[in-house]
Write a protein that holds these residues in place. Structure first.
Motif, mmCIF file in Angstrom:
data_model
loop_
_atom_site.group_PDB
_atom_site.id
_atom_site.type_symbol
_atom_site.label_atom_id
_atom_site.label_comp_id
_atom_site.label_asym_id
_atom_site.label_seq_id
_atom_site.Cartn_x
_atom_site.Cartn_y
_atom_site.Cartn_z
ATOM 1 N N HIS A 1 0.836 -1.200 0.000
ATOM 2 C CA HIS A 1 0.000 0.000 0.000
ATOM 3 C C HIS A 1 0.874 1.254 0.000
ATOM 4 O O HIS A 1 0.596 2.214 -0.698
ATOM 5 C CB HIS A 1 -0.912 0.045 1.234
ATOM 6 N N SER A 2 1.925 1.216 0.821
ATOM 7 C CA SER A 2 2.759 2.418 0.884
ATOM 8 C C SER A 2 3.428 2.651 -0.470
ATOM 9 O O SER A 2 3.574 3.788 -0.905
ATOM 10 C CB SER A 2 3.772 2.338 2.029
ATOM 11 N N GLN A 3 3.784 1.583 -1.168
ATOM 12 C CA GLN A 3 4.371 1.764 -2.508
ATOM 13 C C GLN A 3 3.376 2.426 -3.460
ATOM 14 O O GLN A 3 3.708 3.361 -4.176
ATOM 15 C CB GLN A 3 4.810 0.417 -3.081
ATOM 16 N N LEU A 4 2.134 1.919 -3.447
ATOM 17 C CA LEU A 4 1.105 2.485 -4.327
ATOM 18 C C LEU A 4 0.840 3.947 -3.979
ATOM 19 O O LEU A 4 0.669 4.794 -4.854
ATOM 20 C CB LEU A 4 -0.203 1.699 -4.185
ATOM 21 N N ILE A 5 0.815 4.230 -2.686
ATOM 22 C CA ILE A 5 0.463 5.576 -2.237
ATOM 23 C C ILE A 5 1.601 6.562 -2.529
ATOM 24 O O ILE A 5 1.363 7.668 -3.021
ATOM 25 C CB ILE A 5 0.084 5.552 -0.745
ATOM 26 N N TYR A 6 2.832 6.155 -2.246
ATOM 27 C CA TYR A 6 3.964 7.039 -2.568
ATOM 28 C C TYR A 6 4.025 7.318 -4.078
ATOM 29 O O TYR A 6 4.462 8.379 -4.504
ATOM 30 C CB TYR A 6 5.285 6.421 -2.106
ATOM 31 N N ARG A 7 3.613 6.345 -4.884
ATOM 32 C CA ARG A 7 3.567 6.526 -6.342
ATOM 33 C C ARG A 7 2.633 7.709 -6.687
ATOM 34 O O ARG A 7 2.939 8.522 -7.559
ATOM 35 C CB ARG A 7 3.055 5.211 -6.944
ATOM 36 N N VAL A 8 1.505 7.781 -5.997
ATOM 37 C CA VAL A 8 0.563 8.882 -6.239
ATOM 38 C C VAL A 8 1.219 10.206 -5.829
ATOM 39 O O VAL A 8 1.085 11.217 -6.531
ATOM 40 C CB VAL A 8 -0.758 8.641 -5.459
ATOM 41 N N VAL A 9 1.933 10.182 -4.719
ATOM 42 C CA VAL A 9 2.610 11.399 -4.254
ATOM 43 C C VAL A 9 3.681 11.819 -5.273
ATOM 44 O O VAL A 9 3.824 13.001 -5.587
ATOM 45 C CB VAL A 9 3.259 11.184 -2.863
ATOM 46 N N GLU A 10 4.405 10.842 -5.803
ATOM 47 C CA GLU A 10 5.454 11.137 -6.803
ATOM 48 C C GLU A 10 4.869 11.859 -8.002
ATOM 49 O O GLU A 10 5.448 12.820 -8.497
ATOM 50 C CB GLU A 10 6.118 9.841 -7.268
ATOM 51 N N ASP A 11 3.718 11.367 -8.474
ATOM 52 C CA ASP A 11 3.093 12.009 -9.643
ATOM 53 C C ASP A 11 2.646 13.433 -9.331
ATOM 54 O O ASP A 11 2.448 14.240 -10.223
ATOM 55 C CB ASP A 11 1.900 11.179 -10.137
ATOM 56 N N LEU A 12 2.464 13.726 -8.043
ATOM 57 C CA LEU A 12 2.093 15.096 -7.666
ATOM 58 C C LEU A 12 3.323 15.984 -7.511
ATOM 59 O O LEU A 12 3.206 17.182 -7.283
ATOM 60 C CB LEU A 12 1.304 15.074 -6.352
ATOM 61 N N GLY A 13 4.502 15.381 -7.591
ATOM 62 C CA GLY A 13 5.712 16.195 -7.596
ATOM 63 C C GLY A 13 6.716 15.945 -6.492
ATOM 64 O O GLY A 13 7.772 16.578 -6.465
ATOM 65 N N LYS A 14 6.421 15.050 -5.554
ATOM 66 C CA LYS A 14 7.401 14.780 -4.497
ATOM 67 C C LYS A 14 7.920 13.350 -4.620
ATOM 68 O O LYS A 14 7.170 12.396 -4.425
ATOM 69 C CB LYS A 14 6.764 14.991 -3.119
ATOM 70 N N PRO A 15 9.204 13.174 -4.962
ATOM 71 C CA PRO A 15 9.746 11.828 -5.168
ATOM 72 C C PRO A 15 9.710 10.981 -3.903
ATOM 73 O O PRO A 15 9.755 11.517 -2.784
ATOM 74 C CB PRO A 15 11.203 12.075 -5.585
#
Lengths: 297, 95
Positions: free
Chosen positions: A74-88
């Motif tokens: 879940h954390s991988q999927l969620i961080y992926r969403v954050v990455e697309d918003l601009g924060k790696p």
């Protein structure tokens, strides 16, 4: 669209995709909220991880390992969403281990016995799924979409939790005592979990329709769904004021909001140790990441 | 490198976008996709597509800008005409 028009757009049910123009404040609010969610999934496995080697049976050990894998997934999927918003993702992890960002209050506490593990899978996951189900209606579609998968897996965890609880409750007096002690220990943090009852309109997360449920609404839903389940097993809740009024609203003693604030700002009983572990494991596994990236280059 | 994952829940169903993942190459992307989207037997098949390979066309540029209602269901209204035809034939009210 200016900020006010954008807010009206999302309030009326408008959905937003990654490439869409969006106000900076909306993007910032999304990153803050979703990153905290990703952090919580990642930190949430640590209290359970401590029990993998001590699980009572092989079946439980495997199920707990699978749950831990789910949460990290879940954390991988969620961080992926954050990455697309601009924060790696690396920046999210840097900020997490530096204590600059938060994670959910319940993951700052110790797991003393197997009873705690069962109560976490049952009640902490139940409280979490209530918030997560409300996120299915989030104005930011990529987040809402992955939440569907996450909720499906979380409901699996509640099943696993209930099974652990029922095994203990149908066991010896000593086992029942383990559960009761754990419920008593976790009740305070569980009541704080959904946050203080600020009116929805004062909550920027609600105004942007990132959340679609007020904190108190979520807590009421939790109480309504789970207090009867706790009581029917002969367990008690350490709150003499807890009762359901005739109009269906649950009354309870005021949760300790100072404790919540203290804990989530990095002063929980296990905060330091768990962040330290996360930091250590990140350093220990750097060679894996390097090998993967070198191999691909 | 970002990969978009589409999943087919059961054989014969349409593929739906599941989410995305970050992987340095196809071999890793496939391994991660199986772990993230298939380990609980929730997918029959997966499509793993580099994000750059996806070309999106979006409303209002999807449908033709001209009024071509003869291509749509709402371009045909049979009700009034059918009523008139039935009246002509003397079968109105028969069904």
């Amino acid at each position: 669209m200016n900020d006010t028009e954008f807010q009206a757009y999302v309030q009326e049910g408008g959905q937003v995709e990654t490439g869409d123009a969006m106000p900076d404040d909306y993007r910032k609010a999304l990153i803050k909220f979703i990153e905290m969610h990703g952090n919580s999934e990642l930190m949430g496995v640590l209290p359970e991880r401590e029990w993998i080697l001590r699980a009572p049976t092989l079946q439980r050990k495997l199920a707990l390992t699978a749950k831990v894998q789910d949460e990290v997934g879940h954390s991988q999927l969620i961080y992926r969403v954050v990455e697309d918003l601009g924060k790696p993702r690396e920046a999210c992890l840097d900020d997490l281990v530096a204590g600059k960002t938060k994670f959910h209050n319940v993951f700052h506490y110790p797991t003393k016995t197997w009873g705690d593990v069962a109560v976490i899978a049952w009640l902490v996951d139940a409280a979490a799924i209530i918030s997560q189900k409300a996120l299915l209606k989030c104005s930011y579609s990529p987040y809402a979409r992955i939440m569907k998968k996450i909720c499906w897996e979380e409901s699996f965890h509640i099943l696993h939790g209930r099974d652990c609880i029922l095994a203990l409750m149908t066991g010896t007096d000593e086992q029942r005592e383990l559960v009761q002690e754990a419920v008593t220990r976790w009740w305070g943090p569980l009541m704080q979990f959904h946050g203080n009852p600020i009116p929805a309109d004062d909550d920027p997360m609600y105004r942007w329709r990132i959340k679609s449920q007020a904190n108190e609404e979520a807590r009421q839903q939790f109480l309504d769904g789970y207090v009867p389940q706790i009581w029917e097993l002969g367990l008690t809740v350490p709150d003499p004021k807890l009762r359901k009024r005739d109009d269906g609203v649950w009354e309870y003693s005021e949760p300790d909001w100072d404790e919540l604030k203290h804990v989530v700002t990095g002063h929980g009983p296990k905060t330091k140790e768990r962040l330290g572990f996360r930091r250590w494991s990140r350093e220990e596994t750097v060679w894996v990441r390097n090998a993967v990236l070198a191999d691909a280059a | 490198m970002i990969w978009e994952i589409f999943r087919q829940e059961r054989e014969g169903l349409p593929f739906q976008h599941g989410g995305s993942l970050d992987a340095p190459n196809l071999a890793f992307a496939e391994a991660y996709a199986r772990e993230l989207y298939g380990r609980r037997d929730e997918s029959f098949a997966l499509w793993i597509v580099p994000r750059e390979a996806v070309d999106e066309v979006r409303d209002p540029y999807v449908a033709d800008v001209f009024d071509r209602d003869y291509r749509r269901v709402d371009g045909y209204s049979l009700k009034v005409k059918l009523k008139e035809a039935r009246e002509r034939a003397g079968t109105a009210g028969a069904g």
